[in-house]
Design a protein around this motif. Sequence first.
Motif, PDB file in Angstrom:
ATOM      1  N   VAL A 158       0.989  -1.002   0.006  1.00 19.58           N
ATOM      2  CA  VAL A 158      -0.057   0.118   0.008  1.00 19.58           C
ATOM      3  C   VAL A 158       1.028   1.196   0.141  1.00 19.58           C
ATOM      4  O   VAL A 158       1.833   1.448   0.798  1.00 19.58           O
ATOM      5  N   THR A 159       0.453   2.377  -0.767  1.00 18.88           N
ATOM      6  CA  THR A 159       1.270   3.515  -0.717  1.00 18.88           C
ATOM      7  C   THR A 159       0.481   4.484   0.199  1.00 18.88           C
ATOM      8  O   THR A 159      -0.532   4.780  -0.006  1.00 18.88           O
ATOM      9  N   PHE A 160       1.347   5.136   1.008  1.00 19.17           N
ATOM     10  CA  PHE A 160       0.990   6.109   2.191  1.00 19.17           C
ATOM     11  C   PHE A 160       1.790   7.426   1.562  1.00 19.17           C
ATOM     12  O   PHE A 160       2.932   7.488   1.232  1.00 19.17           O
ATOM     13  N   THR A 161       0.852   8.532   1.588  1.00 17.17           N
ATOM     14  CA  THR A 161       1.263   9.838   1.629  1.00 17.17           C
ATOM     15  C   THR A 161       1.668  10.369   3.033  1.00 17.17           C
ATOM     16  O   THR A 161       1.399   9.535   3.912  1.00 17.17           O
ATOM     17  N   LYS A 162       2.508  11.468   3.122  1.00 15.58           N
ATOM     18  CA  LYS A 162       2.848  11.724   4.593  1.00 15.58           C
ATOM     19  C   LYS A 162       1.453  12.033   5.482  1.00 15.58           C
ATOM     20  O   LYS A 162       1.590  11.758   6.732  1.00 15.58           O
ATOM     21  N   ASP A 167       8.639  14.183   3.048  1.00 14.59           N
ATOM     22  CA  ASP A 167       7.544  14.337   2.520  1.00 14.59           C
ATOM     23  C   ASP A 167       7.070  13.696   1.568  1.00 14.59           C
ATOM     24  O   ASP A 167       5.912  13.955   0.839  1.00 14.59           O
ATOM     25  N   SER A 168       7.676  12.868   1.051  1.00 13.47           N
ATOM     26  CA  SER A 168       7.482  11.880  -0.109  1.00 13.47           C
ATOM     27  C   SER A 168       6.513  10.779   0.377  1.00 13.47           C
ATOM     28  O   SER A 168       6.353  10.311   1.450  1.00 13.47           O
ATOM     29  N   GLU A 169       6.080  10.285  -0.780  1.00 11.90           N
ATOM     30  CA  GLU A 169       5.209   9.340  -0.638  1.00 11.90           C
ATOM     31  C   GLU A 169       6.053   7.873  -0.417  1.00 11.90           C
ATOM     32  O   GLU A 169       7.336   7.779  -0.644  1.00 11.90           O
ATOM     33  N   SER A 170       5.406   6.867   0.279  1.00  9.80           N
ATOM     34  CA  SER A 170       6.174   5.722   0.558  1.00  9.80           C
ATOM     35  C   SER A 170       5.436   4.414   0.731  1.00  9.80           C
ATOM     36  O   SER A 170       4.101   4.461   0.882  1.00  9.80           O
ATOM     37  N   GLU A 171       5.884   3.401   0.443  1.00 14.23           N
ATOM     38  CA  GLU A 171       5.266   2.011   0.245  1.00 14.23           C
ATOM     39  C   GLU A 171       5.256   1.170   1.798  1.00 14.23           C
ATOM     40  O   GLU A 171       6.387   1.370   2.174  1.00 14.23           O
ATOM     41  N   GLY A 172       4.255   0.747   2.029  1.00 15.22           N
ATOM     42  CA  GLY A 172       4.120  -0.200   3.079  1.00 15.22           C
ATOM     43  C   GLY A 172       3.638  -1.567   2.812  1.00 15.22           C
ATOM     44  O   GLY A 172       2.941  -1.719   1.784  1.00 15.22           O
ATOM     45  N   TRP A 173       4.083  -2.412   3.693  1.00 16.31           N
ATOM     46  CA  TRP A 173       3.463  -3.883   3.208  1.00 16.31           C
ATOM     47  C   TRP A 173       3.491  -4.943   4.500  1.00 16.31           C
ATOM     48  O   TRP A 173       4.151  -4.462   5.679  1.00 16.31           O
ATOM     49  N   ILE A 174       2.984  -5.909   4.240  1.00 14.86           N
ATOM     50  CA  ILE A 174       2.835  -7.111   5.300  1.00 14.86           C
ATOM     51  C   ILE A 174       4.089  -7.779   5.493  1.00 14.86           C
ATOM     52  O   ILE A 174       4.786  -7.925   6.457  1.00 14.86           O
ATOM     53  N   LEU A 175       4.417  -8.275   4.128  1.00 19.45           N
ATOM     54  CA  LEU A 175       5.766  -9.003   3.829  1.00 19.45           C
ATOM     55  C   LEU A 175       6.392  -8.596   2.798  1.00 19.45           C
ATOM     56  O   LEU A 175       5.938  -7.990   1.690  1.00 19.45           O
ATOM     57  N   GLU A 178      -6.823  -7.442  17.785  1.00 21.29           N
ATOM     58  CA  GLU A 178      -5.241  -7.360  17.890  1.00 21.29           C
ATOM     59  C   GLU A 178      -4.837  -7.436  16.648  1.00 21.29           C
ATOM     60  O   GLU A 178      -3.764  -6.927  16.500  1.00 21.29           O
ATOM     61  N   LEU A 179      -5.264  -8.437  16.061  1.00 21.74           N
ATOM     62  CA  LEU A 179      -4.583  -8.902  14.623  1.00 21.74           C
ATOM     63  C   LEU A 179      -4.709  -7.536  13.599  1.00 21.74           C
ATOM     64  O   LEU A 179      -3.824  -7.190  13.073  1.00 21.74           O
ATOM     65  N   LEU A 180      -5.872  -6.753  13.866  1.00 21.81           N
ATOM     66  CA  LEU A 180      -6.076  -5.555  13.087  1.00 21.81           C
ATOM     67  C   LEU A 180      -4.926  -4.640  13.377  1.00 21.81           C
ATOM     68  O   LEU A 180      -4.261  -3.948  12.593  1.00 21.81           O
ATOM     69  N   VAL A 181      -4.766  -4.413  14.775  1.00 21.17           N
ATOM     70  CA  VAL A 181      -3.732  -3.548  15.199  1.00 21.17           C
ATOM     71  C   VAL A 181      -2.304  -3.776  14.641  1.00 21.17           C
ATOM     72  O   VAL A 181      -1.612  -2.866  14.368  1.00 21.17           O
ATOM     73  N   LEU A 182      -2.045  -5.189  14.965  1.00 23.12           N
ATOM     74  CA  LEU A 182      -0.726  -5.631  14.534  1.00 23.12           C
ATOM     75  C   LEU A 182      -0.635  -5.362  13.102  1.00 23.12           C
ATOM     76  O   LEU A 182       0.614  -4.983  12.458  1.00 23.12           O
ATOM     77  N   THR A 183      -1.520  -5.615  12.263  1.00 22.84           N
ATOM     78  CA  THR A 183      -1.369  -5.160  10.878  1.00 22.84           C
ATOM     79  C   THR A 183      -1.115  -3.933  10.341  1.00 22.84           C
ATOM     80  O   THR A 183      -0.255  -3.633   9.625  1.00 22.84           O
ATOM     81  N   GLY A 184      -1.854  -2.941  11.339  1.00 24.28           N
ATOM     82  CA  GLY A 184      -1.660  -1.574  11.122  1.00 24.28           C
ATOM     83  C   GLY A 184      -0.201  -1.031  11.410  1.00 24.28           C
ATOM     84  O   GLY A 184       0.359  -0.290  10.883  1.00 24.28           O
ATOM     85  N   VAL A 185       0.245  -1.663  12.463  1.00 29.84           N
ATOM     86  CA  VAL A 185       1.453  -1.304  13.158  1.00 29.84           C
ATOM     87  C   VAL A 185       2.708  -1.736  12.011  1.00 29.84           C
ATOM     88  O   VAL A 185       3.727  -1.083  11.939  1.00 29.84           O
ATOM     89  N   ARG A 186       2.474  -2.822  11.610  1.00 28.96           N
ATOM     90  CA  ARG A 186       3.366  -3.391  10.388  1.00 28.96           C
ATOM     91  C   ARG A 186       3.408  -2.709   9.095  1.00 28.96           C
ATOM     92  O   ARG A 186       4.519  -2.220   8.797  1.00 28.96           O
ATOM     93  N   TYR A 187       2.308  -2.039   8.785  1.00 25.83           N
ATOM     94  CA  TYR A 187       2.352  -1.001   7.654  1.00 25.83           C
ATOM     95  C   TYR A 187       2.858   0.426   8.147  1.00 25.83           C
ATOM     96  O   TYR A 187       3.551   0.660   7.160  1.00 25.83           O
ATOM     97  N   LEU A 188       2.572   0.820   9.322  1.00 25.28           N
ATOM     98  CA  LEU A 188       3.413   2.013   9.625  1.00 25.28           C
ATOM     99  C   LEU A 188       4.965   1.968   9.731  1.00 25.28           C
ATOM    100  O   LEU A 188       5.716   2.720   9.363  1.00 25.28           O
ATOM    101  N   ASN A 235      10.670   2.971   4.666  1.00 26.53           N
ATOM    102  CA  ASN A 235      11.024   3.657   3.319  1.00 26.53           C
ATOM    103  C   ASN A 235      11.034   5.005   3.102  1.00 26.53           C
ATOM    104  O   ASN A 235      11.872   5.593   2.235  1.00 26.53           O
ATOM    105  N   VAL A 236      10.496   5.837   3.921  1.00 26.55           N
ATOM    106  CA  VAL A 236      10.703   7.094   3.925  1.00 26.55           C
ATOM    107  C   VAL A 236      12.047   7.521   4.195  1.00 26.55           C
ATOM    108  O   VAL A 236      12.857   8.226   3.610  1.00 26.55           O
ATOM    109  N   ILE A 237      12.712   6.750   5.301  1.00 21.16           N
ATOM    110  CA  ILE A 237      14.370   6.851   5.690  1.00 21.16           C
ATOM    111  C   ILE A 237      15.032   6.609   4.732  1.00 21.16           C
ATOM    112  O   ILE A 237      16.007   7.553   4.336  1.00 21.16           O
ATOM    113  N   ARG A 238      14.635   5.550   3.787  1.00 18.71           N
ATOM    114  CA  ARG A 238      15.443   5.318   2.673  1.00 18.71           C
ATOM    115  C   ARG A 238      15.261   6.158   1.674  1.00 18.71           C
ATOM    116  O   ARG A 238      16.477   6.521   1.041  1.00 18.71           O
ATOM    117  N   LEU A 239      14.365   6.723   1.405  1.00 22.57           N
ATOM    118  CA  LEU A 239      14.171   7.793   0.098  1.00 22.57           C
ATOM    119  C   LEU A 239      14.851   9.127   0.681  1.00 22.57           C
ATOM    120  O   LEU A 239      15.209   9.877  -0.177  1.00 22.57           O
TER     121      LEU A 239
END
Length: 362
Positions: free
Chosen positions: A6-10, A300-308, A276-286, A292-296
Amino acid sequence: MAVGKVTFTKAERKKLAEVLWLLNWISVVTGAILFGMGIFLKVEIQKWQEVMSEQGILYVPHMLITTGLAACGINYLGSKICLDCADTNKFLRWKLVMMPYIVCTFFFTACVLAGALLCYSIRSQLEESLYLGLRNAMRFYKDTDTPGRCYLKRTLDLLQIQFQCCGNTGYRDWFQVQWISSRFLDMTNSNVVDRLRSNMEGKYLMDSVPFSCCSTLSPRPCVQHQLSGLSEDFGYNEQNQQLNLWRRGCRQALLDHYTGIMQSIGLTVLLIWLFELLVLTGVRYLQTAMENVIRLGDPDSESEGWILEKSLAETACYNFDIIKNLGKCYQVDDDPNINIPTAAAEQEVPSQQVQAQVRGSS
């Protein structure tokens, strides 16, 4: 290929962090609920522990209590982490903590699921424990003057009155045990002596039940004695006989009572696990989005998040290789003489030097 990319904006990353902060605080409350249900279940089991053969089933409430306390601690920490992760600079302080936190949370959610499944799978063990416990309690019903057993009569009477039950599987179970103490028997009565002698074990058995088996729905005074010949009594029809005593066994009554509690708790715990599974999934995306923001290098840029980061098969193979190769870099030869030259080698070196000198002089 990443799983659940999933792609996230700031703004979306900040919103996700704020939502997760709120969800973690809700999870602290659900942890307290887990703890409370564990305490409640433990108290309910201990109410009738005297008619249970073993206390092994207490591991279910103990697990709920432990899981509830762990939930409060883990989710309290998670709320702090998620609130700080909205800012890139603050995230750097938690970067090394995020992955261990996610792993711990994953195992915690697995424990929550295990607790829910245990609530549904304990019925057979509980049934056996009640059957054996009630059988022993009925045998010791008469021992009101024996230390450690003096309260069993009171416990069984309260059980039969409260749950409107009689015996283990039915009222006829009382016909198989001597429930009247020998000190209340008139040994000068020939009928009593004959009854004792007629039994191979010397027990005073009769077709009667304690007063607590009497049904409050009976239209006539309760008949407790000589129950085998009730059908011969004048005016005592089959309907009156059914209303005279409680027909349900106490094992089934207690089993139904505890099964209802377990199913309600199990359903609640299962819902908490999904949350709790929903919360865990959200923390993994965050976590992955912020990394990925730090790598870029651009906050302020967009970054991708994933579960695996990779597919399930690739992730499984990667982890399997890590486990398989674990410790190979630490393997050493255990031979204590590995760097010590042998006697033959020491003799061979001087001989080679002599031969070299002879060849040089020639």
